[in-house]
Design an enzyme around this catalytic site. Sequence first.
Site, PDB file in Angstrom:
ATOM      1  CG  LEU A  48      -6.043 -57.375  21.146  1.00 15.91           C
ATOM      2  CD1 LEU A  48      -6.898 -58.488  20.747  1.00 15.91           C
ATOM      3  CD2 LEU A  48      -6.336 -57.162  22.714  1.00 15.91           C
ATOM      4  CB  SER A  59       3.431 -59.911  24.561  1.00 17.38           C
ATOM      5  OG  SER A  59       3.872 -60.682  23.617  1.00 17.38           O
ATOM      6  CB  SER A  86      -0.626 -57.363  31.487  1.00 17.33           C
ATOM      7  OG  SER A  86       0.120 -58.593  31.878  1.00 17.33           O
ATOM      8  CE1 TYR A  99       3.617 -57.009  27.960  1.00 14.36           C
ATOM      9  CE2 TYR A  99       3.139 -57.912  30.098  1.00 14.36           C
ATOM     10  CZ  TYR A  99       2.598 -57.629  28.938  1.00 14.36           C
ATOM     11  OH  TYR A  99       1.401 -58.018  28.321  1.00 14.36           O
ATOM     12  CE  LYS A 137       2.639 -65.083  23.711  1.00 10.24           C
ATOM     13  NZ  LYS A 137       1.671 -64.837  24.816  1.00 10.24           N
ATOM     14  CE1 TYR A 193       7.494 -68.223  36.173  1.00 11.66           C
ATOM     15  CE2 TYR A 193       6.790 -69.059  38.349  1.00 11.66           C
ATOM     16  CZ  TYR A 193       6.911 -69.314  37.169  1.00 11.66           C
ATOM     17  OH  TYR A 193       6.107 -70.227  36.347  1.00 11.66           O
TER      18      TYR A 193
END
Length: 326
Positions: A72, A76, A113, A139, A180, A282
């Site tokens: 993991l 990110s 993801s 990403y 985060k 987005y």
Amino acid sequence: MIAVTGAAGFIGSNLAHALAAEGHALLLVDHELTPAKAANLAGLSRFRFSRHDHFLDDLSAGRVAPDAVFHLGACSSTTETSWDYLSRNNVEYTRHLWNWCAERRRPFFYASSAATYGDGALGFNDRTPPHELRPLNLYGKSKNDFDIWALAEVAAGRAAPPQWAGLKFFNVYGPREPHKGRMASVVFQTHKQVKATGEMKLFRSTDPAFTDGGQRRDFVFVGDCVNHMLWLWRHAAPGGVYNSGSGAARTFYDLAHAVFVALGLAPRIGFIDMPADLAGKYQNFTQADMSKLRGAGWDAPSTALEDGVRETVRWLEGAAEVRRAA
């Protein structure tokens, strides 16, 4: 011994706590711990820690040999602009772990993801070949590139771990994500803003198909994601890429409203313009198709948004109480 990379991060730390509760010996892998990330490991009394840049060497040298690897650890940040950095951390590192698990015949599970789905023009079905997808940011590309590589390895008949799965995590929220910062979930951001100002500002919509706050995402409680991983491991499900979501699309307004309700407050929700670095990148809509995981045998219900938000807010309030007491 079970290895968890990114173990002091959000999903990794929740997985580590779940494994510890079952009595597993843990090898936790991450960067040097910051105070915020170290707090995610509070309550874990027995584990071995390895720095991420030492872990691969330790595997190669035989100094560690975990019985399963849950990978993991990754960059990110959806706004990261260095492809070299993303390729090194999200693709090449993962290949090394895949190859070790293939050679040693150990189960391997890794984080993909929902960012791989891009604008959703092709839907959110985990049966869609990854090479057909067009992520909106680097990403998402890094995660999709590894999915493509893993499936190509299997298709070519090259060595693969005896059990493996990549999990396409959707909009995960829950305990242990304060570290985060800007990348934390809107549940965390709403709680933080409400405690500071009494209101929440959501992004205005940049798409006429969606009202302000009416953008819809598949918000999934982190405990469900942990359970998806553990179920795939225990039930030796077919290797492949699986969605890890709730299967439902809810609005950001719904989510923010649920935080106010969990705090016992009347909602005060306004809107601000979307930051320039997110414009055009987005996702206004996501909704996981969960039929592949359910077809493999997963039959547990998803945590309802309001229930997950209530549990998350309870944890955040408790964490704040601990900080005040300290």
